[in-house]
Scaffold this motif. Structure first.
Motif, PDB file in Angstrom:
ATOM      1  N   THR A 151      -7.214  -4.420  21.092  1.00  0.00           N
ATOM      2  CA  THR A 151      -7.313  -4.379  22.549  1.00  0.00           C
ATOM      3  C   THR A 151      -7.852  -3.035  23.007  1.00  0.00           C
ATOM      4  O   THR A 151      -8.750  -2.968  23.854  1.00  0.00           O
ATOM      5  N   VAL A 152      -7.311  -1.962  22.447  1.00  0.00           N
ATOM      6  CA  VAL A 152      -7.768  -0.617  22.800  1.00  0.00           C
ATOM      7  C   VAL A 152      -9.247  -0.453  22.454  1.00  0.00           C
ATOM      8  O   VAL A 152     -10.021   0.075  23.253  1.00  0.00           O
ATOM      9  N   ALA A 200     -14.630   0.479  24.183  1.00  0.00           N
ATOM     10  CA  ALA A 200     -16.064   0.184  24.092  1.00  0.00           C
ATOM     11  C   ALA A 200     -16.640  -0.163  25.462  1.00  0.00           C
ATOM     12  O   ALA A 200     -17.735   0.288  25.821  1.00  0.00           O
ATOM     13  N   ASP A 201     -15.885  -0.939  26.234  1.00  0.00           N
ATOM     14  CA  ASP A 201     -16.340  -1.293  27.588  1.00  0.00           C
ATOM     15  C   ASP A 201     -16.447  -0.046  28.475  1.00  0.00           C
ATOM     16  O   ASP A 201     -17.415   0.111  29.216  1.00  0.00           O
ATOM     17  N   GLU A 219     -19.842   1.544  30.105  1.00  0.00           N
ATOM     18  CA  GLU A 219     -19.936   1.752  31.550  1.00  0.00           C
ATOM     19  C   GLU A 219     -20.375   3.184  31.869  1.00  0.00           C
ATOM     20  O   GLU A 219     -21.261   3.400  32.700  1.00  0.00           O
ATOM     21  N   TYR A 220     -19.777   4.161  31.192  1.00  0.00           N
ATOM     22  CA  TYR A 220     -20.171   5.559  31.407  1.00  0.00           C
ATOM     23  C   TYR A 220     -21.602   5.807  30.951  1.00  0.00           C
ATOM     24  O   TYR A 220     -22.360   6.513  31.608  1.00  0.00           O
ATOM     25  N   LYS A 225      -9.934   7.356  30.441  1.00  0.00           N
ATOM     26  CA  LYS A 225      -9.896   6.175  31.299  1.00  0.00           C
ATOM     27  C   LYS A 225      -9.038   5.082  30.673  1.00  0.00           C
ATOM     28  O   LYS A 225      -8.220   4.452  31.349  1.00  0.00           O
ATOM     29  N   VAL A 226      -9.200   4.857  29.374  1.00  0.00           N
ATOM     30  CA  VAL A 226      -8.432   3.815  28.681  1.00  0.00           C
ATOM     31  C   VAL A 226      -6.950   4.169  28.680  1.00  0.00           C
ATOM     32  O   VAL A 226      -6.103   3.323  28.963  1.00  0.00           O
ATOM     33  N   ARG A 227      -6.627   5.416  28.354  1.00  0.00           N
ATOM     34  CA  ARG A 227      -5.214   5.840  28.359  1.00  0.00           C
ATOM     35  C   ARG A 227      -4.582   5.610  29.734  1.00  0.00           C
ATOM     36  O   ARG A 227      -3.491   5.068  29.849  1.00  0.00           O
TER      37      ARG A 227
END
Length: 63
Positions: free
Chosen positions: A24-25, A30-31, A35-36, A53-55
């Motif tokens: 999932t992480v 990756a997404d 995006e960045y 951002k993910v954290r």
């Protein structure tokens, strides 16, 4: 782009910190990175920004 070993360490670290499966992480990371990349002219720090951002997103998820 971070090296494969660096990427796996980033994903593993976020997964441990947020109690989220690594698959999932990895997908969310990756997404975020894609995006960045689509918006950035300078790409040196994108892996760091994506990891942050993910954290943040995973810390806010309901448990």
């Amino acid at each position: 782009m971070p090296q494969t070993q660096d990427l796996s360490q980033i994903v593993h670290s976020i997964a441990e910190e947020t109690n989220t499966p690594e698959e999932t992480v990895a997908r969310i990371y990756a997404d975020a990175l894609d995006e960045y990349r689509a918006q950035a002219r300078i790409q040196d720090y994108l892996p760091l920004f994506a990891a942050r951002k993910v954290r943040a997103a995973l810390r806010q998820k309901p448990h």
